[in-house]
Structures are given as structure tokens and as C-alpha cells.
Scaffold this active site. Sequence first.
Site, short mmCIF file in Angstrom:
data_model
loop_
_atom_site.label_atom_id
_atom_site.label_comp_id
_atom_site.label_asym_id
_atom_site.label_seq_id
_atom_site.Cartn_x
_atom_site.Cartn_y
_atom_site.Cartn_z
N ASP A 47 19.25 35.25 90.74
CA ASP A 47 20.17 34.52 91.05
C ASP A 47 20.43 35.00 92.60
OD1 ASP A 47 20.28 33.35 88.75
OD2 ASP A 47 22.48 33.52 88.44
N ALA A 48 20.56 36.11 92.85
CA ALA A 48 20.83 36.76 94.19
C ALA A 48 19.78 36.28 95.28
CB ALA A 48 21.01 38.21 94.09
N GLU A 49 18.54 36.60 94.55
CA GLU A 49 17.57 36.33 95.65
C GLU A 49 17.40 34.68 95.85
OE1 GLU A 49 13.51 38.91 94.38
OE2 GLU A 49 14.96 37.96 92.38
N ARG A 150 24.84 2.68 83.82
CA ARG A 150 24.70 1.63 83.01
C ARG A 150 25.62 0.42 83.22
NH1 ARG A 150 25.55 -0.30 77.71
NH2 ARG A 150 23.82 -1.65 77.13
N LYS A 325 20.15 5.85 63.93
CA LYS A 325 21.56 6.64 64.02
C LYS A 325 21.76 7.66 62.78
CE LYS A 325 24.64 5.03 66.55
NZ LYS A 325 25.06 4.38 67.85
N CYS A 440 57.52 38.17 71.82
CA CYS A 440 56.87 37.72 70.67
C CYS A 440 55.51 38.36 70.13
CB CYS A 440 57.00 36.31 70.99
SG CYS A 440 56.24 35.59 69.30
S1 IVH Z 1 15.89 3.88 75.43
C1 IVH Z 1 16.45 -0.99 76.14
N1 IVH Z 1 15.86 6.37 74.80
O1 IVH Z 1 20.97 5.27 73.67
C2 IVH Z 1 17.30 0.28 75.89
N2 IVH Z 1 17.66 5.50 74.87
O2 IVH Z 1 21.54 2.64 72.18
C3 IVH Z 1 16.54 1.53 76.39
N3 IVH Z 1 19.63 7.01 74.68
O3 IVH Z 1 21.65 2.92 76.21
C4 IVH Z 1 16.97 2.94 75.53
N4 IVH Z 1 18.34 8.72 74.35
O4 IVH Z 1 22.18 5.40 76.51
C5 IVH Z 1 16.57 5.37 74.91
N5 IVH Z 1 15.33 8.62 74.49
C6 IVH Z 1 15.93 7.70 74.49
C7 IVH Z 1 17.42 7.70 74.70
C8 IVH Z 1 18.25 6.53 74.84
C9 IVH Z 1 19.45 8.22 74.25
C10 IVH Z 1 20.76 6.09 74.71
C11 IVH Z 1 20.78 5.18 75.91
C12 IVH Z 1 20.81 3.88 75.56
C13 IVH Z 1 21.32 4.05 73.90
C14 IVH Z 1 20.40 3.12 73.19
#
Ligand code: IVH
Length: 676
Positions: A47-49, A150, A325, A440
Amino acid sequence: MFRYVAIALYNKQRMGKEAKAEIAELRETLRRHEHLYYVLDSPQISDAEYDQLMNRLRELEDRHPELVTPDSATQRVGGKPREGFVKVRHSSPMLSLDNALNEGELRDFDRRVRQLLGDASYRYVAELKMDGLSMAAFYTRGVFRQAVTRGDGQAGEDVTENARTIRSLPLRIPADLPELEVRGEVIMNRRAFERLNLERDEQGLSRFANPRNAAAGSIRVLETQVTAARRLDYYPYFLFVDGAPLHPSHWESLEALAAFGFKVNPKRRLCADVEELIQFCRHWEARREELPYEIDGVVAKVDSIAQQRELGWTAKAPRWAIAFKYAARQAETVIEDIGVQVGRTGALTPVAHLRPVEVGGVTVSRATLHNQDEIERLGLEVGDSVIVERSGDVIPKVVRVSSPGSGRRPFRMPANCPVCGGKVVREEGEVASRCINTDCPARLKESILHFASRGVMDIDGLGEVLVDQLVDRGLVGSVVDIYGLAAEPLAGLEHMGKKSAGKLLQNIERSKQLALPRVLAALGIRFVGQRTAVLLAETFGSLNKIAEADIPTLENAEEVGPKVAESIFQFFREPRNRVLVERLREAGLQFEHQQTRPKAGPLEGLIFVLTGTLPQLTREEAKARIEAAGGKVTGSVSKQTSYVVAGEAAGAKLEKAHALAIPVIDERKLLEMIGE
Ligand code: IVH
């Protein structure tokens, strides 16, 4: 005369040219090291460098402001706070993805893709779905120009200056293209998130609920310096030119992004079929806790761009991609009781005792409820069924009441401290109720734990079990008593032996060497966390100066406002705190600040030797001041010495200075040079 002017002009231009070359080289070197450090996680210099290179670049750019360009490493943190953010329309909408909540739905998605593509074979790119916010970044001829969040998908906010502070976002890329758009995710990793919440605790601010909120909040603050301190990261997943991918496959896009120096997540896989995709999803679901950042699933995209075009879009989302998900790490359980914990500042925190329940692979039986207001907001009573959640934080939290219990009973903050019986008070405008008894034992225990904790005095081995015993047996009645501990009584405690007692004493001894900012943070002054401590130490140079400063003087330090200044001032007016500080000094802790980084300042490049007794400053203080102003202090006079600072009863060094014709100055002149 003309000739001299012409020569001077020529020299200036020539020097300008040399500076230009050096600046270009420094920028390239810094860019390479930033990439090694922030993107590849494998630094090659200290970090120093790194700081040294950066300081040199700053110095040259200060001298040649006409050579400053927006892609220079010095330009990450800008100046003035903004008034607000400008709305910007996206080149093409930033849409979202359809979700698959289980394997069945993932197979359904795959079936649709197969049908739509006829007989053709296809592959998926699987990527981790990082939990942050999406942001587009624009590059003009390879130079970072603009960043837009976004927003609602149609238009977002221009956050260019804040995005510039994200070290993993390259400011220049080796792309020979007039315009380029990158889309990706801004995230905060777990460490940065935990550090931020600790700091907010210390400052009496509310915590961020999860890294996603913290990332979103941090990219949208008005002061760029705040964003810079939050340590965000950027992981891209799309590369466009004129709204369309540049490469025939998504995989190649990702490789190109990595080659440009972006931090593309290496945890990605090209999958031959849905089975491989499912395997990837399962693999990371089981290991998500090991990742340094939060993910909430996996994103699968059809690899071929031609096939993506064939599949097209619905009104909401592409047909060629899906978000698998992971199940939320939530569970339902019952509040069996609500207890109260007493913290270092005497604050009483209500803690829910839960019927043990598994949340995302971990058994949870406690959850913090923060304060009385939070309990009222949740409408929570003992006996209720609740939803608990684990996100970012290690500490689980209660999200909501799922059904009120029959025979439920409300929680009341006790009027007396559950530990010492002292009076509990909630002051006007405060969310916390506090035990006001400074003796305390609960407060003392928490103070010791804070003092010894990692990042503060780093005393390994001084944990909860030991501190309980030390306080309960009267071996320690004040934090400073740990410096008087002896091996014998220690070795006799539970879970201790001769060896661990010896080790602990060594660690305690070693802590005396830690720099002033640690000592300052260890005192546990409200609102003075590690960061503020560093800034205070750098501004004042010694603990004495901080302790003696009045409120307006304290406010001179960076990031110290009236609230923090008042807290520091009051702390040092409290007689018991003065005693504590005095005893810590006697114990041998560092009360003077040793400047670690040479700073640019009025004494830059000058070497001083101190001799004799100065009228006001001690040797240490004078040294700290000189170093803070960019100068250096050495022990003996030589031809390299720039000045000898002489006080009363100066001896041999003064004679040597005269012999070598080195200028001798007094304290007043020194302070004048520093600008005081
Ligand atoms: S592709 C057309 N790739 O997940 C939409 N999204 O539900 C394309 N996200 O709004 C999104 N990792 O914020 C994509 N590898 C990834 C991602 C990713 C996280 C988030 C992103 C997006 C949401 C989609």
C-alpha cells in the site's frame, strides 16, 4: 533579456514534456496495480508503494493542471457535493428477468427454449446473481464517461461521479471503439457491509438492513467522498455497442470484459444442458455462505446471440434468460421472551429469545430488536409468531409478526438496569434507553471487549468468557487495569492455563505499540470510530491536543461536525475519563501520532534535526508536526540536513550545524514554516 525569456519558456516546455511522459507512465503503472489489487485480488506492491506512486502523480498534476485528464487515477474522488441527480433515459430499457423458483420451473423454461429453437443445439451461460443494483457504464474511445442506475428500467439517475470512486470499475479500457456500454451490478461485499454497519453503530446512525440497500444508498449519496469510503464493487455482465452485443456469444462478451480489465465474476460456467445448469445452481446454493458477497440466485442466459435474437423478448423480460432464485433465508418461529442487553455506552438493547429454528442452514435462537421504537413498529409482543430472516448481517432479525399469540404480553423497557439495578433513562430525541450508572459491570465488560476488539487494540484472547471472570472477581475495575494483570491470578481462571495466560500478557504488552488512532478509538468516545480516530490523530498529532481542544477547534478536523465535537469535548471534561487517560499514558500507550504516509505539505522534501529543549513542543510533538507537514526528522546532522531546530541547552548538534553551515532555526520559525 529576450534570450532569457526564450530560454525560460523553452525550459518550461521541455519540463512540461518530461512531466507529460512521467505522468503517462505513472497512470499506466497505477492502472495496472489497481487492476491487480481490486480486480484480480493479487497485489504486487505494498500500500505504501502504491501511495508513493499516487503522491508523485498528484504532485505532477498539481504542477501541470493542464495535463489532468478524467481517466487519471487521481480523479476517482472529486470535489464538491452535488445538489441532486439528473435523470437519464436508457439507450434500451433495462428490463428485469423472469424467475424460476425451483428446479421444475427451470426445466419448464428450458423446454420453452428448446421448442422455440426447433432442433438446434444451444448452451447456457450460468452466472451468479449478485444482490446489488444494476448500473450502466459508458465509455467513449475507451475513457469512462458516464454511469446511470437502472431506476425504473426506462430511465435512471446519472451517478457518474460516485461510480468513478469504485476501484474495480476501470476509468480507461483498451477498446478501440467510439462508444461502448457496459451493464452490470454494483454490490457491497460482506466485509465492507459489516464495517459500515459497525461505524454506523458507533455514530448512533441506523444500520443498513442488507448489502443491497447499503450499495443502493451508497451510490446515491451527494458527497463523492462518502461513496468512496463505502468500498463498492462493480461486476459487469453485458457489453454493448449501439445497444447490441459486440460478440457472437455471451461467453465471449464476458471474456472480452475481463480482458478490458473489468471484474467479471470468475464463478461462471458454460453449460451444455439444463442438467449442468441445475448442478451449477445447487453447487452455489450449498456454498453461498462461503462467498465474500451476497447472492440471491443464478442467472442463466442462452449463450448464442443469434439464438437470443430468435427467442426475443416479452414485454417484461427476455425469453432467452431466467433468474433461478434461491429460497429466502426466512423462517417462522415464536417469541418466547424478550431480554435486555446492556452495551458499552449503557444502551439497553431488547433481544428476542426465539424458539430455535433453522434459517438457511443455521439454527437461530436470538434476534436483536434494536430498541423500543422498533418493537412498536413491528407491533410485537411476547408469545407472537414471527418471521425471522438472515441477510448480510450475522445477527438475524425479526421481519414481521405472522400471527399474534394468544395470551401475548407487551414488552416494557425496565426502569432499572437488569445488571446493576441503576436507573434507566431515555433522553429526549434518543432512540436508546440507557443505564446511567457509569460503574455498571455490564458497561465495564462491554468497554473492555470493545477496547480489546479486532481493529481497535487487537488483544487476542481477551474474550467474553475471560472478561466476565475478570470483572466478576474484581480483578479489573477499569479498562486500564488489564495493563496491570499478572500471570498468576490469570492462570487460575476458568479456561485459562499458564500458557494461555502468558500469551495473553504478551498480546496485552504488544498492544502498547499500536498507533494513536487505535488508542483513540479504544476509548469508546461516542461517534468516534476508527475512521474519525485516524482523521483526529492526523489533524491534532497527539492525544493531549485532542483532549485540550475546545469545540470549534475540534470541528477543524475533517468529518467532525458539532455533534461529534461536543461528544469528544464532553468526554475529556469527565473527571473519571481524565483519570483513565492519565493511567493509560502511564501504562505506556501511544499518545503521539506517527505519520505513516509522507504527505504533501509545506515542508515536503526538507530534513530536520531537533536539538535542545523547545519552549512549547516536546520532541515528539515537534516531530509529529514536521512529518504532518511533509518533512522528515533525522537524528544526526549531515550535509543532507535542511534545518536544525534548536532550543535551550542545545549542544553538539548545534556546533555541527554551524560547522557544516546548515541553517539553524528556533521553534517559532519552524511553526511559521508549517503555517501555524
Ligand atoms: S442479466 C434483461 N446477469 O438481477 C435483464 N442480471 O432480475 C438482464 N443481476 O436487474 C439482467 N446478477 O440487477 C443479469 N449476472 C447477472 C446478474 C443480474 C445480478 C440482477 C440485475 C437484474 C436482476 C434481474
